[in-house]
Design an enzyme around this catalytic site. Structure first.
Site, mmCIF file in Angstrom:
data_model
loop_
_atom_site.group_PDB
_atom_site.id
_atom_site.type_symbol
_atom_site.label_atom_id
_atom_site.label_comp_id
_atom_site.label_asym_id
_atom_site.label_seq_id
_atom_site.Cartn_x
_atom_site.Cartn_y
_atom_site.Cartn_z
ATOM 1 N N GLU A 143 -5.292 1.570 2.321
ATOM 2 C CA GLU A 143 -5.108 0.476 3.272
ATOM 3 C C GLU A 143 -5.312 0.941 4.701
ATOM 4 O OE1 GLU A 143 -2.841 -2.196 6.046
ATOM 5 O OE2 GLU A 143 -2.594 -0.062 5.636
ATOM 6 N N GLU A 144 -4.894 2.166 4.989
ATOM 7 C CA GLU A 144 -4.950 2.661 6.366
ATOM 8 C C GLU A 144 -6.370 2.928 6.850
ATOM 9 O OE1 GLU A 144 -2.560 2.600 8.297
ATOM 10 O OE2 GLU A 144 -0.686 2.865 7.213
ATOM 11 N N ASP A 178 4.202 -5.546 3.712
ATOM 12 C CA ASP A 178 3.893 -4.441 4.607
ATOM 13 C C ASP A 178 5.017 -4.308 5.633
ATOM 14 O OD1 ASP A 178 2.392 -2.447 6.126
ATOM 15 O OD2 ASP A 178 0.576 -3.286 5.252
ATOM 16 N N ASP A 192 5.875 3.336 6.504
ATOM 17 C CA ASP A 192 4.693 2.478 6.463
ATOM 18 C C ASP A 192 3.738 3.096 5.444
ATOM 19 O OD1 ASP A 192 2.387 1.009 6.876
ATOM 20 O OD2 ASP A 192 2.044 1.724 8.916
ATOM 21 N N HIS A 227 0.843 -1.201 0.000
ATOM 22 C CA HIS A 227 0.000 0.000 0.000
ATOM 23 C C HIS A 227 0.878 1.252 0.000
ATOM 24 C CE1 HIS A 227 0.149 1.494 4.250
ATOM 25 N NE2 HIS A 227 0.298 0.234 4.584
ATOM 26 N N HIS A 279 3.556 4.683 12.666
ATOM 27 C CA HIS A 279 2.548 5.756 12.635
ATOM 28 C C HIS A 279 3.030 7.007 13.359
ATOM 29 C CE1 HIS A 279 -1.302 3.512 11.246
ATOM 30 N NE2 HIS A 279 -0.224 3.100 10.596
#
Length: 355
Positions: A210-211, A233, A178, A68, A318
């Site tokens: 995706e998130e 990922d 990420d 992603h 994140h």
């Protein structure tokens, strides 16, 4: 890792491309992938589909590699006397926000800083000794209220502005690793495949959303209908204050291969055997339920697709200062390429669900 791929990754994590608004990242990936594949297109939802044809007889089996490209960020919800209130796009811990440099993507890009009001200006029920909720934080652009109203509107996006930083021991820090580190791994895989023969068709897919929705994870495999799918990922690397059990993995000591409900057992074994044969360091990652990746969506697309998960350990997930090992990115790309090279035309006939 070649300096060319490292520079590509640093470019990629310097771009916005929040979930649902991935265009800046998609254009950069398109530029990088186009010379490496036979066909490339954008899905109706915005995912990038790149096909590298195999050499086998038609109809050829195909494998989909999904990473992603969307990033977490924020969105303006209110403008108060020139300051911006905001909400999150994707999961953000409000503890990391005060003091962060950001860019507000209005009618023009505007630099800003996330600020926390002084304790005596917060509501009485908010203790300054605890985490201040996001609804009390603000973005200060330094512009006068009338200037803000000219260039910024409610609904405008806010992205992190932390520049990439190379650290010791071949580590890279920055926002959006990420999951753009995995996009770099797919790029390395495509580069490796330029030099070897492979029977299967290969679809490299940079998925969207995706998130927040797994939207690309559901729609891209439905369109492509691959025989196999791999979600590439990141996962949690060990760090200060965190657990050192099955949930985290050492940084720079190899990728992880997922094992759990989202993973086909025979597919897992085949990838594991390839890594062992090539002496590529890896760790088994236990995923007892939802893998937290596009695999959750790809596995149940149409009548079901045998799916695997490869992950790159990452610290401080994140946040604007995520850290990955460039060696682990390289190992992941190399493993994917070598697994594809070893795929025979009759591989699917050997795929049996045996725990």
């Amino acid at each position: 890792m070649t300096s060319e791929i490292k520079d590509f990754l640093k470019d990629l994590i310097s771009l916005p491309g929040l979930s649902g608004y991935e265009s800046p990242a998609r254009q950069r990936i398109l530029h990088e992938w186009q010379p490496l594949v036979d066909e490339i297109s954008t899905s109706p939802l915005g995912s990038l589909h790149a096909l590298k044809r195999g050499s086998g007889d038609e109809p050829r089996p195909s494998i989909l590699l999904a990473a992603h490209m969307d990033a977490i960020g924020m969105m303006v919800t209110e403008i108060v006397d020139g300051w911006l209130r905001f909400t999150q796009i994707g999961g953000i811990d409000p503890r990391i926000l005060p003091g962060q440099q950001v860019v507000v993507h209005g009618r023009q890009d505007v630099p800003g800083i996330v600020v926390q009001p002084p304790a005596h200006l917060l509501p009485d029920e908010v203790s300054p000794r605890q985490t201040v909720e996001m609804k009390y934080l603000l973005v200060d652009t330094g512009l006068l209220p009338e200037q803000v109203n000219e260039v910024i509107r409610v609904g405008d996006l806010i992205s992190f502005a932390q520049p990439p930083l190379e650290l010791g021991n071949d580590l890279l820090a920055g926002h959006s690793l990420d999951n753009r580190a995995s996009v770099a791994a797919l790029t390395l895989c495509l580069r490796d495949l330029q030099r070897v023969r492979h029977i299967w068709d290969v679809w490299a897919v940079a998925t969207v959303q995706e998130e927040i929705t797994l939207g690309g994870g559901y729609t891209s495999p439905f369109s492509i209908r691959p025989d196999l799918a791999v979600a590439v990922d990141v996962t949690f690397a060990r760090g200060p204050g965190g657990p050192s059990d099955y949930r985290t993995f050492p940084l720079g000591k190899g990728l992880t291969i997922g094992w759990g409900a989202n993973i086909h057992p025979a597919f897992y074994r085949a990838i594991k055997e390839t890594a062992e044969r090539l002496d590529i360091p890896f760790h088994n990652e236990v995923m007892p339920a939802h893998s937290g990746t596009d695999a959750f969506a790809m596995q149940v697309t149409a009548e079901g697709i045998p799916t695997a998960v490869l992950s790159i350990p990452l610290r401080y997930m994140h946040t604007p200062v995520e850290i990955i090992s460039l060696k682990d990115v390289q190992r992941t790309g190399h493993l994917l390429a070598q697994f594809i090279v070893g795929l025979q035309a009759d591989f699917m006939e050997q795929m049996k669900w045996e725990e």
